[in-house]
Structure formats: C-alpha cells, structure tokens
Design an enzyme around this catalytic site. Structure first.
Site, PDB file in Angstrom:
ATOM      1  N   GLU A 127     -28.115  75.427 -26.257  1.00  0.00           N
ATOM      2  CA  GLU A 127     -27.611  74.737 -25.431  1.00  0.00           C
ATOM      3  C   GLU A 127     -27.892  73.278 -25.159  1.00  0.00           C
ATOM      4  O   GLU A 127     -26.872  72.380 -25.040  1.00  0.00           O
ATOM      5  CB  GLU A 127     -27.717  75.425 -24.082  1.00  0.00           C
ATOM      6  CG  GLU A 127     -26.969  74.499 -22.889  1.00  0.00           C
ATOM      7  CD  GLU A 127     -27.124  75.400 -21.387  1.00  0.00           C
ATOM      8  OE1 GLU A 127     -27.124  74.570 -20.450  1.00  0.00           O
ATOM      9  OE2 GLU A 127     -27.738  76.505 -21.560  1.00  0.00           O
ATOM     10  N   TYR A 151     -16.258  49.469 -23.955  1.00  0.00           N
ATOM     11  CA  TYR A 151     -16.886  48.295 -23.719  1.00  0.00           C
ATOM     12  C   TYR A 151     -15.900  46.819 -24.083  1.00  0.00           C
ATOM     13  O   TYR A 151     -16.049  46.077 -23.456  1.00  0.00           O
ATOM     14  CB  TYR A 151     -18.152  48.078 -24.528  1.00  0.00           C
ATOM     15  CG  TYR A 151     -19.263  48.967 -23.983  1.00  0.00           C
ATOM     16  CD1 TYR A 151     -19.871  48.701 -22.840  1.00  0.00           C
ATOM     17  CD2 TYR A 151     -19.861  50.001 -24.805  1.00  0.00           C
ATOM     18  CE1 TYR A 151     -20.955  49.403 -22.212  1.00  0.00           C
ATOM     19  CE2 TYR A 151     -20.760  50.867 -24.350  1.00  0.00           C
ATOM     20  CZ  TYR A 151     -21.352  50.504 -23.172  1.00  0.00           C
ATOM     21  OH  TYR A 151     -22.576  51.348 -22.608  1.00  0.00           O
TER      22      TYR A 151
END
Length: 404
Positions: A240, A150
């Site tokens: 997961e 950023y």
C-alpha cells in the site's frame, strides 16, 4: 484461502522460512508491439473541433454552453445534443468527480450545464484542457497534468485552477465528452509509483528502466510508451505505502521472495495499475497485495483488483482481477497479538460503502465485519521482530495460499 495458526507471542524467536525452489527462475521477456495511433489522434482532433463548434453555435444563438455524454457508451464517438432534447436528463454538476461516479453505473446521460455555480470558470477550464489536448495530439507530444496546472497558475487563469484536482477532474471530464480514455489526450498524470526487483522495462525512446536500483525505480507511463519487459521474478507483491515498500527493500524482500515489489504510494496512479495488470496477464505472474487492515487499505486493494469508480469505463485496461488480498486480514490480528484501535466515523462510512459494492464476496464481507471491531496497520504486524514480515509472515501466507 487456508488459515494459518500463528500462535505467536512477543519476544518469540523468529526463524526464516524458505520460499521453496532455490533454483533461479527462468527469465521471461515480452515485446509490446508499437501501435501507429496517427489515425486515432486525427479522429480525436476532429472530435475536439466538433465539440468546440457545437459550443460556439450555442453561444452565437444566445444559449449558455453545455455538453452531454452517455456514461455507458464505448469509446467510439462523441455525442452532443441541444438542450431542447427531452431525452437528456439535466441536473446540477457542482462536483464533477461525484457526478462521474454516480453516472458511470446508471447508464443515463449526463449533462455539463455551465449555468451553475462557477460555470464560467468550469467552461473556461474545459476549453483550455481541450485546446491543450488539441495541440498535443496534432504535434504528437505529451505533457503532465502537473505541468499544465503550473502553466495555468498565472494572473489571467489563476481562478480556473485553485487546486491540482481541478485540472485532473477537467481532464477526466473531457475524456468523457470525447469518448476516449484520459491518457489518450496526451495529458498524463505525474508518475508516483515505484517498482523494485529483477525487472527491466524498455521504452519507445530506447530508455531502459532498471528496477534493481536502490530505492526502486519510478514507474513510467506504460500506455503507448513501453516496448519490452524482462524479468526473472516469480511473483509480484503490491504494498500500500512507500514506508513499507522501503522497509521491505532494506530487508531484501525482492531477493528472498524472488518478487517484483510495487507500490502506488496509497491510491495508485494509472501507470502503476497498468504495470501490475501487464505483469499479471502478459508475464503470467501471481500478484499479491499487502495493505493495512483498515477500510482505506481494503479500498486501495480493490482499486487494483476491481478498478475505480471515476475510471470505470477504463476497467478493461486497468482492473486486474488476478490480484490476491494476501493481508493484512482483520481475522488474523488476534492470533498475531496485534493491538487494534477503534474505527473513526470516516472509517465506518468508507467501510459501509465498500460493503455495498456488487463485487463483494462472502469472504470479503466476513473480513470487513471483523474489521468493525478495530483496525491496524502493516507496521503493527512487523513489531514482533525486525524481519518478521519477510522471514515469516509473507512466506507463510504465500506457501499456505492464505489469501482472498
């Protein structure tokens, strides 16, 4: 591994299965020694200055800047050479991540040649990352790669970072050049992994991370930040994805199995992998992985267990060979009455790549061959009843040692 005859049909009455000893586990505590890394930081600062000086000398002599490194070297010294050196094999580097994956296993030298496409942008970004690391190492502070991304999204440097991945690749490339681990640069990936259960982490700034909070706690940067770990859990269950993580929490998985629940929300970040490895090796907890029965689920499990190609030089710090593939195994889908769907071309390409890896055993390959007939998600296994995963599937698999 021992198989389980499920013999289940939809609509069956599901009974909860006890996980054994009902007595509370003894609390385990470890202290992580705080290491004074001031000398190492000074050495890295000197390496950055040496590489920068080499590139300036190249520019002043009328040459295009470039730098080379050996993918097989240990983390001890930086090595830059001039282009006339015939021992260096130069080649196009359009995709930094691809070249890292190829070169890490070849033992050859790699060269970043900035005369290629987008050479000026790559050179500028590389030097920007090194300058940021130089400042952070001198001041002994850290920032996230997201923050750096950023910071660069301004009018002057916008072209350097079209996407976040350009920063990530540049950080990894700088680490290769400086012969160190990416996290040694004090440019840290944004944490995304979650941990839940009877686990307390104490950080160097005396912050306490209590993983019993609702929804789980964000896993902090473990490297050079963690000073103690405390837990009463008997095992670690790695899942997961976040959706399954949250569902298991709602069903009190951590209490029923007396486990620490961990998710990397897909492919895990470094902090998540480090925590799993620490719990397995320092706390001596068994680690089970629950992933989708598809090529990408297996690949994610392999990242935890064997490491990733892009960070293969850090395998000793990140790979956790104690991870056991608990499920979902393709071989059990028929017995569970789970409907599968065909693999896509992308799935088949990933599957073939996994099958060709040197660490694949016959047990793995057997499951992958069955997978070619169709894939399924974890959620498909839990469609029999709301608490099927926590009440039957997981405890039966764990008690029956049905893992790979």
């Amino acid at each position: 591994m021992s198989g389980i005859n499920w013999n289940l049909t939809k609509g069956s009455i599901i009974k909860e299965v006890s996980t054994g000893d009902e007595a509370k586990s003894l609390e385990k505590t470890i202290d992580v020694p705080v290491v004074d890394n001031s000398e190492f930081r000074k050495e890295l600062v000197a390496r950055i200055e040496s590489v920068t000086m080499t590139m300036l000398e190249q520019l002043c002599s009328g040459r295009l800047p470039f730098v080379s490194y050996s993918a097989s070297q240990s983390y001890s010294s930086v090595d830059t050479q001039m282009l006339e050196d015939s021992t260096i094999e130069s080649e196009p580097i359009e995709d930094l991540e691809k070249i890292v994956d190829e070169r890490d296993t070849s033992g050859k030298r790699s060269v970043i040649d900035f005369a290629r496409t987008r050479g000026k942008e790559k050179f500028a970004l590389l030097m920007t990352v090194m300058a940021a690391a130089h400042r952070l190492l001198i001041t002994n502070t850290t920032i996230t790669r997201r923050s750096l991304y950023y910071d660069l999204k301004n009018e002057r440097t916008l072209s350097l970072v079209p996407e976040q991945r350009h920063v990530d690749l540049a950080v990894n490339q700088v680490a290769k050049i400086l012969n160190c681990a990416p996290w040694d640069l004090n440019l840290l990936p944004t944490s995304k992994g979650l941990a839940a259960g009877e686990l307390t982490l104490r950080l160097i700034d005396n912050r306490i991370i209590d993983c019993t909070v609702p929804g789980g706690a964000l896993i902090p940067n473990v490297a050079s930040n963690l000073i103690s770990v405390r837990t009463k859990a008997k095992m670690v269950l790695v899942v997961e994805k976040d959706s399954v993580f949250q569902k298991l929490l709602e069903d009190d998985c951590t209490g029923s199995l007396n486990c620490i629940l961990v998710t990397g929300k897909g492919y895990p970040d470094v902090a998540t992998r480090m925590l799993v490895k620490l719990l397995a090796e320092k706390m001596a907890l068994p680690v089970y992985a629950l992933v989708d029965a598809d090529p990408f689920g297996v690949d994610i499990m392999c990242v935890y267990r064997f490491g990733s190609a892009s960070l293969s030089n850090q395998e000793e710090s990140l790979a956790c060979p104690n991870v056991r593939w608990l499920g979902v195994h393709p071989s059990e889908l028929v017995g569970l009455g789970v409907n599968t769907i065909p693999l896509t071309e992308f799935d088949l390409s990933k599957l073939s790549a996994i099958e060709g890896r040197p660490y694949m055993t016959e047990a793995f390959l057997g499951e992958l061959r069955i997978m070619r007939a169709g894939k399924a998600e974890i959620e498909n296994v839990s469609s029999f009843a709301r608490r099927f995963l926590i009440a039957t599937y997981l405890p039966c698999k764990i008690k029956g040692d049905d893992y790979i």
